[in-house]
Motif scaffolding. Structure first.
Motif, PDB file in Angstrom:
ATOM      1  N   LEU A 180       1.389  -1.613  -0.013  1.00 56.14           N
ATOM      2  CA  LEU A 180       0.072   0.086   0.145  1.00 56.14           C
ATOM      3  C   LEU A 180       0.752   1.370  -0.131  1.00 56.14           C
ATOM      4  CD1 LEU A 180      -3.156   0.147   1.701  1.00 56.14           C
ATOM      5  CD2 LEU A 180      -1.112   2.164   2.170  1.00 56.14           C
ATOM      6  N   LEU A 181       0.597   2.088  -1.039  1.00 60.15           N
ATOM      7  CA  LEU A 181       1.349   3.532  -1.013  1.00 60.15           C
ATOM      8  C   LEU A 181       0.838   5.192  -0.663  1.00 60.15           C
ATOM      9  CD1 LEU A 181       4.314   2.889  -1.930  1.00 60.15           C
ATOM     10  CD2 LEU A 181       3.075   1.250  -2.899  1.00 60.15           C
ATOM     11  N   VAL A 182       1.076   5.441   0.066  1.00 59.94           N
ATOM     12  CA  VAL A 182       0.497   6.802   0.328  1.00 59.94           C
ATOM     13  C   VAL A 182       0.991   7.782   1.527  1.00 59.94           C
ATOM     14  CG1 VAL A 182      -0.138   5.673   3.098  1.00 59.94           C
ATOM     15  CG2 VAL A 182      -1.572   7.425   1.610  1.00 59.94           C
ATOM     16  N   VAL A 183       0.587   9.131   0.902  1.00 60.73           N
ATOM     17  CA  VAL A 183       1.633  10.009   1.544  1.00 60.73           C
ATOM     18  C   VAL A 183       0.761  10.196   2.889  1.00 60.73           C
ATOM     19  CG1 VAL A 183       1.947  12.105   1.430  1.00 60.73           C
ATOM     20  CG2 VAL A 183       2.270  11.078  -0.660  1.00 60.73           C
ATOM     21  N   VAL A 184       1.076  10.220   4.133  1.00 62.40           N
ATOM     22  CA  VAL A 184       0.860  10.503   5.208  1.00 62.40           C
ATOM     23  C   VAL A 184       2.060  11.958   5.209  1.00 62.40           C
ATOM     24  CG1 VAL A 184       0.770   9.668   8.088  1.00 62.40           C
ATOM     25  CG2 VAL A 184       1.124   7.723   5.998  1.00 62.40           C
ATOM     26  N   ARG A 185       0.170  12.392   6.337  1.00 64.35           N
ATOM     27  CA  ARG A 185       0.909  14.080   6.460  1.00 64.35           C
ATOM     28  C   ARG A 185       0.601  14.483   8.448  1.00 64.35           C
ATOM     29  NH1 ARG A 185      -1.148  18.931   3.061  1.00 64.35           N
ATOM     30  NH2 ARG A 185      -0.763  19.519   4.874  1.00 64.35           N
ATOM     31  N   ALA A 186       0.615  14.732   8.993  1.00 62.13           N
ATOM     32  CA  ALA A 186       0.410  15.019  10.455  1.00 62.13           C
ATOM     33  C   ALA A 186      -0.115  16.281  10.571  1.00 62.13           C
ATOM     34  CB  ALA A 186       1.803  14.202  10.982  1.00 62.13           C
ATOM     35  N   PRO A 187      -0.699  16.862  11.034  1.00 66.29           N
ATOM     36  CA  PRO A 187      -0.379  18.039  11.024  1.00 66.29           C
ATOM     37  C   PRO A 187       0.087  19.164  11.512  1.00 66.29           C
ATOM     38  CG  PRO A 187      -2.317  17.405  12.308  1.00 66.29           C
ATOM     39  CD  PRO A 187      -1.450  16.263  12.239  1.00 66.29           C
TER      40      PRO A 187
END
Length: 217
Positions: A170-177
């Protein structure tokens, strides 16, 4: 505008220069006309190296990010892939040139309809568009060898990770606040899902996957 020249320049100046060497990924990026998968008023900027707003809070993800995530997924010709957030269909179209079958889930009825019509009109016969809640994925056709989010998320829902096959990626861009996003690869091995970070990618959130609001006292 000569879209073919613009597409070639995109591959040479945005994709190859960002550590993408997989010949299948490069060929897919060279082949798929990005302008076909954008609203008509946005086609003149189809090959800029940035995310393109396409309406309703949605963006066409930067081509370089798509290419690098696809390369990291090491997609095989026999793989079945799921796209979370089909939009107008570009990511699904590029994946379809490498994978055997692509299922693209889209919650926006109009976008789903336009993407489906574009796929049919241009003989992308191995892509299926499904209208549905993005946060649910599409368990009916699971498990998937590859899952790609077409936009950033604050966190990956566990129920979508559950739709990965053994050996699935699974490929995804994860962005924390308040922080820069990072492209992340999740893999299921021996029934356990682990992950590793790949590269920085500050793309917009996919609607519905933003951080939950927190109260400050």
């Amino acid at each position: 505008m000569d879209y073919q020249i613009a597409r070639h320049n995109m591959v040479e100046n945005q994709v190859r220069t960002n550590k993408v060497t997989d010949p299948l990924v490069i060929a897919a990026m060279e082949e798929v006309p990005r302008e076909l998968f954008l609203p008509e008023g946005k086609r003149g900027i189809a090959y800029v190296d940035e995310d393109i707003p396409v309406g309703n809070g949605r963006y066409a993800m930067e081509p370089m990010v798509i290419a690098r995530m696809m390369q990291s997924a090491e997609i095989a010709r026999s793989d079945v892939a799921l796209v979370i957030g089909a939009g107008y269909g570009y990511t699904g179209a590029v994946l379809s040139r490498v994978a055997e079958t692509v299922v693209a889930v889209e919650s926006d009825k109009e976008m789903a309809s336009i993407a489906e019509k574009t796929f049919q009109a241009h003989s992308y016969d191995n892509v299926i568009v499904v209208e549905g809640n993005l946060a649910e994925g599409y368990a009916k056709q699971s498990p998937y060898n590859v899952i790609v989010f077409d936009g950033a998320v604050a966190e990956v829902p566990a129920n979508i990770l559950d739709q990965l096959s053994e050996g699935g990626r699974l490929l995804v861009v994860v962005r924390a606040p308040g922080k820069v996003g990072v492209a992340r690869l999740y893999e299921r091995e021996n029934g356990v899902v682990g992950h590793r970070d790949l590269f920085d990618a500050n793309i917009p959130y996919l609607p519905g996957f933003e951080p939950a609001e927190s109260f400050v006292f």
